[in-house]
Write an enzyme that holds these catalytic residues in place. Structure first.
Site, mmCIF file in Angstrom:
data_model
loop_
_atom_site.group_PDB
_atom_site.id
_atom_site.type_symbol
_atom_site.label_atom_id
_atom_site.label_comp_id
_atom_site.label_asym_id
_atom_site.label_seq_id
_atom_site.Cartn_x
_atom_site.Cartn_y
_atom_site.Cartn_z
ATOM 1 C CE1 TYR A 48 -9.522 -16.209 25.044
ATOM 2 C CE2 TYR A 48 -7.925 -17.451 26.329
ATOM 3 C CZ TYR A 48 -9.222 -17.262 25.897
ATOM 4 O OH TYR A 48 -10.215 -18.104 26.329
ATOM 5 C CB SER B 147 -9.465 -18.543 29.884
ATOM 6 O OG SER B 147 -8.438 -19.395 29.397
#
Ligand SMILES: NC(=O)c1ccc[n+]([C@@H]2O[C@H](COP(=O)([O-])OP(=O)(O)OC[C@H]3O[C@@H](n4cnc5c(N)ncnc54)[C@H](OP(=O)(O)O)[C@@H]3O)[C@@H](O)[C@H]2O)c1
Length: 267
Positions: free
Chosen positions: A154, A141
């Site tokens: 995250y 990501s």
């Protein structure tokens, strides 16, 4: 590695990016194995894959059950006749300020986003090395590189996965097994409507469709390129951050201040 005629295991293929990758790989002549928890959604994806690759199959799996993963991976490898491409895609968001995070949330996001792909990778890797071919493809990501506010747990899980992949790529450099990471920005998926998450602050990046990921994956695996960003301009942000971390953090803090003010939150 050429993909047509080979096999792939795609995790988290019941929706979003994983579903698009599974279908895209099947359309390019790969037999795919797919897994996730939602059997009904997985079955729909499998049906579409089987239109191109009839021997494709599915397994209902909760990847947070880490102790089950080695057995599952070996079973999938046997059923597919050897997995050539492992796509570690399954993942969960965690949009929550660090001060509000619960311990169990941090553990869970780490289990799904980091520990589970590592277990699958290390279970399948010896067989890939033995066969003399393979590719391990990880969906990271931009959060792994940008560490945005409101997503610490995250971002850390994706940064861990990225660092693991970098070290593994070095260790495997002189073998026939390649390692890759893709850092998507905003892809239009259910990731942004998951329950038990706060609203995303990243609301001014143009979303891309899940299908945008497939061509990048194919190009990386075929050329051996380790890292890619989608959209590509995120690579410039990452290198700007690396060149001036203090300036990046100050700029990101200012951006977050503006975002909170826009929403009427305390600044
Ligand atoms: N969308 C974005 O903008 C974006 C940006 C950067 C990175 N990513 C990454 O892209 C990957 C795919 O996400 P997405 O955007 O396509 O969201 P998504 O539609 O929510 O897909 C997530 C997939 O992961 C599976 N999954 C989640 N927890 C699981 C578990 N415990 N066991 C097995 N499977 C599990 C889900 O299946 P079940 O719920 O059926 O189990 C689903 O198939 C994730 O790793 C995410 O972090 C997405």
């Amino acid at each position: 590695m050429e993909l047509a005629g080979r096999t792939a295991l795609v995790t988290g293929a019941s929706s979003g990016i994983g579903a698009a990758i599974a279908e895209g790989l099947a359309a390019r002549g790969m037999t795919v194995g797919i897994c996730a928890r939602r059997a009904d959604r997985l079955a729909e994806v499998l049906e579409r894959c089987q239109q191109h690759a009839p021997d494709s199959r599915m397994w209902v799996m909760d990847l947070s059950q880490l102790d089950d993963l080695p057995t599952f991976a070996m079973h999938a490898d046997d059923e597919l006749g050897g997995i050539d491409l492992l796509v570690n895609n399954a993942g969960i968001p965690k949009r929550r300020l660090a001060t509000a995070l619960r311990w169990d949330e941090i553990d869970h996001v780490m289990a799904v986003n980091y520990l589970s792909p590592v277990r699958l990778t290390l279970t399948l890797l010896p067989r890939m090395l033995e066969r003399g071919r393979g590719a391990i493809y990880n969906i990271g990501s931009v959060a792994a590189r940008m560490s945005p506010a409101g997503e610490t747990a995250y971002s850390a899980s994706k940064a861990a996965l990225t660092a693991f992949a970098e070290g593994l790529a070095i260790e495997l450099w002189d073998t026939e097994v390649t390692v890759h990471v893709l850092h998507p920005g905003i892809i239009e998926t259910e990731l942004f409507i998951h329950p038990d998450n706060d609203e995303s602050y990243a609301d001014d990046v143009e979303p891309l469709p899940p299908s945008a990921v497939v061509d990048t994956l194919v190009a990386q695996v075929e050329t051996g390129q380790f890292e890619a960003y989608l959209p590509e301009w995120f690579a410039d942000v990452a290198s700007g951050k690396a060149a001036n971390l203090q300036g990046y953090l100050a700029g990101a803090a200012e951006y977050w201040r503006i975002k909170r003010a826009e929403r009427g939150e305390a600044v």
